[in-house]
Design a protein around this motif. Sequence first.
Motif, PDB file in Angstrom:
ATOM      1  N   VAL A   1       1.041  -0.998   0.090  1.00  0.00           N
ATOM      2  CA  VAL A   1       0.086  -0.116  -0.036  1.00  0.00           C
ATOM      3  C   VAL A   1       0.766   1.387   0.116  1.00  0.00           C
ATOM      4  O   VAL A   1       0.582   2.084  -0.691  1.00  0.00           O
ATOM      5  CB  VAL A   1      -1.005  -0.074   1.083  1.00  0.00           C
ATOM      6  CG1 VAL A   1      -1.333   1.337   1.584  1.00  0.00           C
ATOM      7  CG2 VAL A   1      -2.019  -1.004   0.954  1.00  0.00           C
ATOM      8  N   SER A   2       1.926   1.189   0.783  1.00  0.00           N
ATOM      9  CA  SER A   2       2.824   2.397   0.751  1.00  0.00           C
ATOM     10  C   SER A   2       3.357   2.861  -0.294  1.00  0.00           C
ATOM     11  O   SER A   2       3.548   3.901  -0.768  1.00  0.00           O
ATOM     12  CB  SER A   2       3.883   2.167   1.864  1.00  0.00           C
ATOM     13  OG  SER A   2       3.245   1.882   3.209  1.00  0.00           O
ATOM     14  N   ARG A   3       3.791   1.887  -1.090  1.00  0.00           N
ATOM     15  CA  ARG A   3       4.508   2.331  -2.644  1.00  0.00           C
ATOM     16  C   ARG A   3       3.430   2.842  -3.625  1.00  0.00           C
ATOM     17  O   ARG A   3       4.038   3.343  -4.263  1.00  0.00           O
ATOM     18  CB  ARG A   3       5.133   0.994  -2.959  1.00  0.00           C
ATOM     19  CG  ARG A   3       4.048  -0.132  -3.328  1.00  0.00           C
ATOM     20  CD  ARG A   3       4.547  -1.354  -4.306  1.00  0.00           C
ATOM     21  NE  ARG A   3       3.596  -2.018  -4.635  1.00  0.00           N
ATOM     22  CZ  ARG A   3       3.517  -3.014  -5.539  1.00  0.00           C
ATOM     23  NH1 ARG A   3       4.646  -3.523  -5.901  1.00  0.00           N
ATOM     24  NH2 ARG A   3       2.536  -3.315  -6.170  1.00  0.00           N
ATOM     25  N   ILE A   4       2.168   2.668  -3.276  1.00  0.00           N
ATOM     26  CA  ILE A   4       1.177   3.528  -4.183  1.00  0.00           C
ATOM     27  C   ILE A   4       1.330   4.848  -3.943  1.00  0.00           C
ATOM     28  O   ILE A   4       1.192   5.521  -4.799  1.00  0.00           O
ATOM     29  CB  ILE A   4      -0.091   2.904  -3.600  1.00  0.00           C
ATOM     30  CG1 ILE A   4      -0.170   1.241  -4.045  1.00  0.00           C
ATOM     31  CG2 ILE A   4      -1.031   3.552  -4.558  1.00  0.00           C
ATOM     32  CD1 ILE A   4      -1.525   0.889  -3.729  1.00  0.00           C
ATOM     33  N   ASP A   5       1.761   5.262  -2.744  1.00  0.00           N
ATOM     34  CA  ASP A   5       1.813   6.789  -2.317  1.00  0.00           C
ATOM     35  C   ASP A   5       2.600   7.530  -3.349  1.00  0.00           C
ATOM     36  O   ASP A   5       3.792   7.184  -3.504  1.00  0.00           O
ATOM     37  CB  ASP A   5       2.544   6.898  -1.007  1.00  0.00           C
ATOM     38  CG  ASP A   5       2.229   8.170  -0.378  1.00  0.00           C
ATOM     39  OD1 ASP A   5       1.713   8.932  -0.952  1.00  0.00           O
ATOM     40  OD2 ASP A   5       2.841   8.287   0.796  1.00  0.00           O
ATOM     41  N   PRO A   6       1.946   8.540  -4.005  1.00  0.00           N
ATOM     42  CA  PRO A   6       2.519   9.158  -5.097  1.00  0.00           C
ATOM     43  C   PRO A   6       3.820  10.099  -4.346  1.00  0.00           C
ATOM     44  O   PRO A   6       4.506  10.380  -5.286  1.00  0.00           O
ATOM     45  CB  PRO A   6       1.662  10.148  -5.703  1.00  0.00           C
ATOM     46  CG  PRO A   6       0.643   9.980  -4.785  1.00  0.00           C
ATOM     47  CD  PRO A   6       0.357   8.728  -3.948  1.00  0.00           C
ATOM     48  N   LYS A   7       3.502  10.305  -3.144  1.00  0.00           N
ATOM     49  CA  LYS A   7       4.782  11.032  -2.696  1.00  0.00           C
ATOM     50  C   LYS A   7       6.172  10.424  -2.795  1.00  0.00           C
ATOM     51  O   LYS A   7       7.159  11.145  -2.998  1.00  0.00           O
ATOM     52  CB  LYS A   7       4.628  11.264  -1.182  1.00  0.00           C
ATOM     53  CG  LYS A   7       5.514  12.141  -0.458  1.00  0.00           C
ATOM     54  CD  LYS A   7       5.247  12.146   0.905  1.00  0.00           C
ATOM     55  CE  LYS A   7       6.136  13.099   1.857  1.00  0.00           C
ATOM     56  NZ  LYS A   7       6.041  12.786   3.047  1.00  0.00           N
TER      57      LYS A   7
ATOM     58  N   LEU B   1      -6.205   5.579   0.553  1.00  0.00           N
ATOM     59  CA  LEU B   1      -4.700   4.967   0.737  1.00  0.00           C
ATOM     60  C   LEU B   1      -4.247   5.594   2.195  1.00  0.00           C
ATOM     61  O   LEU B   1      -4.442   6.878   2.374  1.00  0.00           O
ATOM     62  CB  LEU B   1      -3.689   5.693  -0.289  1.00  0.00           C
ATOM     63  CG  LEU B   1      -2.403   5.216  -0.114  1.00  0.00           C
ATOM     64  CD1 LEU B   1      -2.392   3.795  -0.710  1.00  0.00           C
ATOM     65  CD2 LEU B   1      -1.602   6.108  -1.064  1.00  0.00           C
ATOM     66  N   PRO B   2      -3.890   4.681   3.118  1.00  0.00           N
ATOM     67  CA  PRO B   2      -3.409   5.144   4.499  1.00  0.00           C
ATOM     68  C   PRO B   2      -2.105   5.772   4.060  1.00  0.00           C
ATOM     69  O   PRO B   2      -1.261   5.381   3.291  1.00  0.00           O
ATOM     70  CB  PRO B   2      -3.146   3.700   4.945  1.00  0.00           C
ATOM     71  CG  PRO B   2      -3.511   2.751   4.158  1.00  0.00           C
ATOM     72  CD  PRO B   2      -3.618   3.190   2.797  1.00  0.00           C
ATOM     73  N   ASP B   3      -1.960   6.881   4.923  1.00  0.00           N
ATOM     74  CA  ASP B   3      -0.597   7.517   4.631  1.00  0.00           C
ATOM     75  C   ASP B   3       0.302   7.135   5.673  1.00  0.00           C
ATOM     76  O   ASP B   3       0.130   6.053   6.227  1.00  0.00           O
ATOM     77  CB  ASP B   3      -0.915   9.152   5.067  1.00  0.00           C
ATOM     78  CG  ASP B   3      -1.413   9.449   6.399  1.00  0.00           C
ATOM     79  OD1 ASP B   3      -1.464   8.472   7.291  1.00  0.00           O
ATOM     80  OD2 ASP B   3      -1.652  10.601   6.850  1.00  0.00           O
ATOM     81  N   ALA B   4       1.343   7.822   6.117  1.00  0.00           N
ATOM     82  CA  ALA B   4       2.411   7.026   6.861  1.00  0.00           C
ATOM     83  C   ALA B   4       2.028   7.005   8.262  1.00  0.00           C
ATOM     84  O   ALA B   4       2.670   6.109   9.076  1.00  0.00           O
ATOM     85  CB  ALA B   4       3.882   8.075   6.934  1.00  0.00           C
TER      86      ALA B   4
END
Lengths: 396, 386, 258, 258, 315
Positions: free
Chosen positions: B338-344, E25-28
């Motif tokens: 899921v984290s790798r989806i983060d566009p940041k 999407l869950p954030d950090a």
Amino acid sequence: MSTELKAGSPPASVPFYNDPKVRSIAYQIALCLVVAGLIYGAASNAIENLQRARIASGFGFWDNIAGFDISQTLISYSNTSTYGRAFWVGLLNTLLVAGLGIIFATILGFIIGIARLSKNWLVNKAATFYVETIRNLPLLLQLLFWYNAVLKALPDLRDSVKIPGGIYLNNRGLFMPAPSAQAGFGFVELTLLVGVIGAIAYRYWARKRQEQTGQQAPVFLVSLGLIVGLPLLVFLLAGMPLKFDFPEAGRFNIAGGLEVVPEFAALLFGLSIYTAAFIAEVVRAGILAVSHGQTEASYSLGMKPGPTLRLIIVPQAMRVIIPPLTSQYLNLTKNSSLAVAIGYPDLVQVFTGTVLNQTGQAVEVVAITMAVYLTISLVTSFLMNVYNSRVKLVER
Amino acid sequence: MSEGDLAVARINFVRQQTLEPQPPPSSMTGPVGWLRENLFSTPFNIVLTILIALLFLWIVPDMLRYLIFDAVWSGADRTVCLITPERPVVGACWPFVFERLPYFIYGSYPIPERWRVDVFFVMLAVAIVWLLWLNAPRRDLGVIYAFVVTPVCSYILLSGWSLIGLPKVDTVLWGGVLVTIVVSAVGIVISLPLGILLALGRRSAMPAVKLFSVIFIEFVRGVPLVTVLFMASVMLPLFVPEHLSPDKLLRALIGIAMFASAYMAEVVRAGLAAIPKGQFEGAQAVGLGYWQMMRLIVLPQALKITIPNIVNTYIGLFKDTTLVFIVGIFDLLRTIEVSRIDPKWAAPSTSATGYAVAAFFYLICCYGMSRYAQETEKRLRKADRR
Amino acid sequence: MAEAALKIKPSRLTNKVAVEIIGMNKWYGDFHVLRDINLRVDGGERIVICGPSGSGKSTMIRCINRLEEHQTGQIIVDGVELTQDLKKIDEVRREVGMVFQHFNLFPHLTILENCTLAPIWVRKMPKREAEEVAMHYLKRVKIPEQAHKFPGQLSGGQQQRVAIARALCMSPKIMLFDEPTSALDPEMVKEVLDTMVTLAEEGMTMLCVTHEMGFARQVADRVIFMDAGQIVEMNTPNEFFSNPQHERTKLFLSQILH
Amino acid sequence: MAEAALKIKPSRLTNKVAVEIIGMNKWYGDFHVLRDINLRVDGGERIVICGPSGSGKSTMIRCINRLEEHQTGQIIVDGVELTQDLKKIDEVRREVGMVFQHFNLFPHLTILENCTLAPIWVRKMPKREAEEVAMHYLKRVKIPEQAHKFPGQLSGGQQQRVAIARALCMSPKIMLFDEPTSALDPEMVKEVLDTMVTLAEEGMTMLCVTHEMGFARQVADRVIFMDAGQIVEMNTPNEFFSNPQHERTKLFLSQILH
Amino acid sequence: QTLKQVKDRGILNCGANTGLAGFGLPDAQGKWTGLDVDTCRAVAAAVLGDANKVKFVPLSAKDRFTALQSGEVDVLARNTTWTSSRDTQLGLNFTGVNYYDGQGFLVRKALKVNSALELNEASVCVQQGTTTELNLADYFRANNMKVKTVTFASSDEAVKAYDSGRCDAFTTDASGLYAERLRLATPGDHIVLPEIISKEPLGPAVRHGDDQWFDVVKWTLFAMINAEELGITSKNTDEMLKSTSPDVRRLLGSEGAFGEQLGLGKDWALQIVKQVGNYGEVFDRNVGAGSPLKIDRGLNKLWSKGGLQYAPPVR
Ligand SMILES: Nc1ncnc2c1ncn2[C@@H]1O[C@H](COP(=O)(O)OP(=O)(O)OP(=O)(O)O)[C@@H](O)[C@H]1O
Ligand SMILES: Nc1ncnc2c1ncn2[C@@H]1O[C@H](COP(=O)(O)OP(=O)(O)OP(=O)(O)O)[C@@H](O)[C@H]1O
Ligand SMILES: [Mg+2]
Ligand SMILES: [Mg+2]
């Protein structure tokens, strides 16, 4: 035996609760009641709830037009085929990769498992290292790794490796001429049949001869000659009655011909490598379960390590190997559904993925999927159990 | 060779002086001798050695380069991990992992409550060490601690109990390493006893018990866990009365434990098959009852034989925990995905870096398990050398 | 079945000396189980080894076909020295038969298959012939009717007889017996010992661990007495029984019931 | 260790008749292995069973603690008839000790644990005490120093002695021995037989399958001769050896080597 | 009845995406962010008065409809395309459109392709999605072209495969296309083709047959759009309460009983805007200029600005 039983004195009064028969019947009735109760509860609830939720159901979607493409199809399929057809395409792809995977994993697994018991330090350690890394990493990651490794290793479309005979290899896959039979090919098929029968007959004869004279015949070579060589000869004589559909390079792609997609290669490779690590441990456990005296006895008869393993150790180890080995086969089959991650169109990708998404009939689709896997598993484990009961030890 | 005179020893011989036992010869090994014997004894060995050495040379430097030398170690967002003309090769993108690490470990667990998870990890670690360290003091207490105290306390701690002032934390908020550990720990603890029962059931003489065990094992083993969890996650409300509909994590736990048990049952069955009948008879003859016989004589031997298979099952289980994502709970692997989806952090190497973390975690945990099991195996195998 | 036609005579040794052990020592971990063993057995000789339980008798004969590795000293069997060399070990094992104290029959094979396995695979004998040889020896140990049972279905004594027949089927040059009559009744003991006497007469070299003093007296060329891992005394049976030299031997013999 | 203080005397039987077998038959598949066995053993009696290999001796004594099921007839042990009743079978097994032909030691337990297991779990003896008892019997069979080894590390004879000690540790009322001295050297045989004689003198009921005729002569109250699944002859040792009645017996005895 | 259940429960069960940048999407910190997720928060704010009283249930494409049908979730806000069959066959009611999307292509510049119509015989990497594969096949069929699809479960792997040359083109919803391009080794070497080959109206859905709940969710979305149109933002609610504009007053509850009519509180819309923001804010924060995705509003502009977002008035 039962006839003699009557002749004996009637069993003296056994308190019923200590009679193993009564006891076992009681246990069994209790078990049946509990199970039946649970099923009844769940079923009645489900009926009630289903009615309440008014969920559309049914298998009407089966004959609808699928409308999507699949990258590897063993049977003819296009995007105007039905969902039912798509299901079969997916199923065949699953069976293909699972079947081949089981064969490779078994061979590799037995080799590694035996190597883990080797006295040779290096062989032993290498096998251990293999098991410890491969077994301990999630399969998904390994599949991704292999997939990317395969893609990276293969050249671009434009720099395809051309192998004489119209074979291309690039990161789109391996393309080969697809043969199609012409008139006269029937003879070749006929000789193939003859060759196979001949090979079987030859094996039989060779066994007989070994029993009679002790001479061992080159069964493998002769069979090879009969099955491959003979039809080839006839094929040449008949003037090569085959037409090849040669793959041709287009603007984007190579079209026509037979095609092996890289996803398939990566999946097969990854699955076999992964499952082999587990099978290796299964095999090791099985072999260690055979008492050392057996090896000693075999050695003292002058048997070499190879035949000892084959004739003495492995047959006895089998009863310890088979149940968990079956589990591993089933695992491999089920793990093949990780194909979705690397784009191989197996049953789960095609049917439980795309078809489900299209139709939205999750319950039906998932139920069919479960039924398919269950069938595959039951067949596998039935065969394995039959084999297992044949290798069971007869003991006093 | 004190009486080395073979001519004398031809027909008759009487030992004049008794030989005292001597220490064994210090085996004729130096490093060179060892090398020659173990690595270069035959041509085949030489080839193998070279091949394996080459394999290492091929993989290890690349891996190190990617993970360490070419890697990016600090930065605030994706820009540092991008490929630019100034920096044409970019390895792993670690700042992404650093930022997301708490999420990998705790998932969405509320930040002020995360100390509870830490306490749980510590408790579990103590339990594991106490149980597995053979020379630990009072291991009997350790068993109680591990199987009674820890589960109860962790349950209260993690899900909360308003009576003692711990706010409730819904299981959908759990995630990451926490979920992976909880689910696999429960699965590991439950599957062995249940598997043993099923295996005994499958060998039972009572047809109904046998039939039930066979059906359970074959059916559970036969369907993919994914589909079962799917059914459990979205269909369960249809099968049980609404108010009984259990917590999602619990559903996944039950599914996973059932699966592991079915696999375990087959593993144990294999072990049982290898026990000679004489052992059963020996146990019966000294008067042990069925359960005593199983517990004291048969199972210890059967389980020992089948340790590699048990570890296989446990490792499989540990990795299967990832499937809890189907019921909407994110384990470690899923949090990474899921984290790798983060566009940041969208950059070419983000995924691979995340997966490297997962690989490392699984490798450590599973390797730990299998190492310990192998030590145990070795220890137990001392008993039957010969 | 024309028994006369069968090639069931033991093959002849190529060397005069069948087994030679020189200054051999063996340890189990720290336990010094065999201490400075020196022994020379000529072709055709019959040696009986006796001694108290745990004195290392089994270990010694197991060293002779390298089921156990010795640490120092030499063992030479029919001219071949036992070293790490696998090929030589195979060669030796092919010519040396062994009957185990615990029988070690192959439980997954029938009695007949137990007996024919090695002749077929090692000697490359036709199956037919191997079966004839096997039946011959099974008859000789009086259990031809059990040929199609599995080892698990036999009584202890029957199993032991199978073990003997199995070893003989390879027509080895040298036979090692580890208490071959322990599970047998006196009648059968006599039977088996008779078989062994015949073999001896046919010139087979034998090393036999046994406590059947009768056998020792009747057949042995030499009797070896072991204690605490050492050969304590060695002599012809007559001398050995009538006139033991060593204290330990005297003690041992005095205890035998008659 | 105050051995006198140990409760290691065999417990007394509650009945005068220890074992009674009436018209018992047993089949393995189609094979009629025990045929119409009738036998009555009084408390404190010592019975020796002999007979050719495969005659059903082991099977018979295995029936007595129901390791094998008999098909017709009755077996009554210390007043308890052996039927399907699980509880009774447990009861009987608790009081009947058995030494197996193949020892059947528990390979995963040390010698000491092998011996203390049953007393602790069946007799609910404190571990301490059980260990004392075990050491007592291990001393009696001369292997106290092996107490912490595993069965796989012992020689055949040592294993057999452990099997005997293990059975004795339960201080059973009745002991069944299946060739308890087969793997022993004569010296040890004497030792073990002495132990058995002592037990006999303490009044333990014993059924012993053995081919040690010396033992039979010395200790047995009765000798039973079996052949082909039947009891062929039964007599006092003196009569049995000096004046056998049945042809088969005569043949058997005539063959014994001396 | 759902409304009552939610109120009794005190928490809203919201079906969210298992992870889609900008939508759910869950954030950090593990907090869910995204356009869809914020729609759910808005419903919670309207119904329960607290935007944080939401339990997000991540749903995959497979289980989303079943989960909604079986009652696992109260509202499905998971970038679900509104189609006729879903409306009729699956027992769903779409409550509106919170994002107008369409499917596009990404190709290498080096191929010198300027239009999707030149892609005959090409290999296309596609993420398994609800309508993606179908649209692709339809498009090629309609234009008499052939295509080889390679379907992946996750977009990341699809993009990777595309990047390593397995395919000539990559296709997904346009919203995703830009996000995925960031992942490529050299984003500059790739272009997005002009063709949008499908209509993808995405919006929240509820169960059939519960009109009251349907209205609540529908009007929550409308309230957000209306708020933007009226210039009400989360920052200026307090000033806006003082506004004299009848539209604003009606929306914020200072005039009329529109909240009560929906079964909600008077200040339902106020809470939405105050706690979550208006549509423009939410869009901007999650997918627009204020987010790393930087997607142009395009079709999602208000109708008054030339887009399609149009909400019926509160009155
Ligand atoms: N694997 C082992 N590890 C340690 N000690 C061992 C091992 N195997 C055997 N021994 C010890 O070595 C000694 C000799 O054993 P061996 O089997 O040779 O005796 P034996 O003379 O054949 O006795 P028996 O007549 O009782 O069979 C014994 O004391 C035994 O305990
Ligand atoms: N499981 C079985 N199936 C078939 N036959 C069996 C089985 N077990 C034993 N037998 C047969 O039953 C007979 C009696 O066996 P038993 O073990 O009682 O003999 P025994 O008198 O103890 O002989 P020994 O002195 O050699 O130990 C033998 O002929 C044997 O082959
Ligand atoms: Mg021995
Ligand atoms: Mg017997």
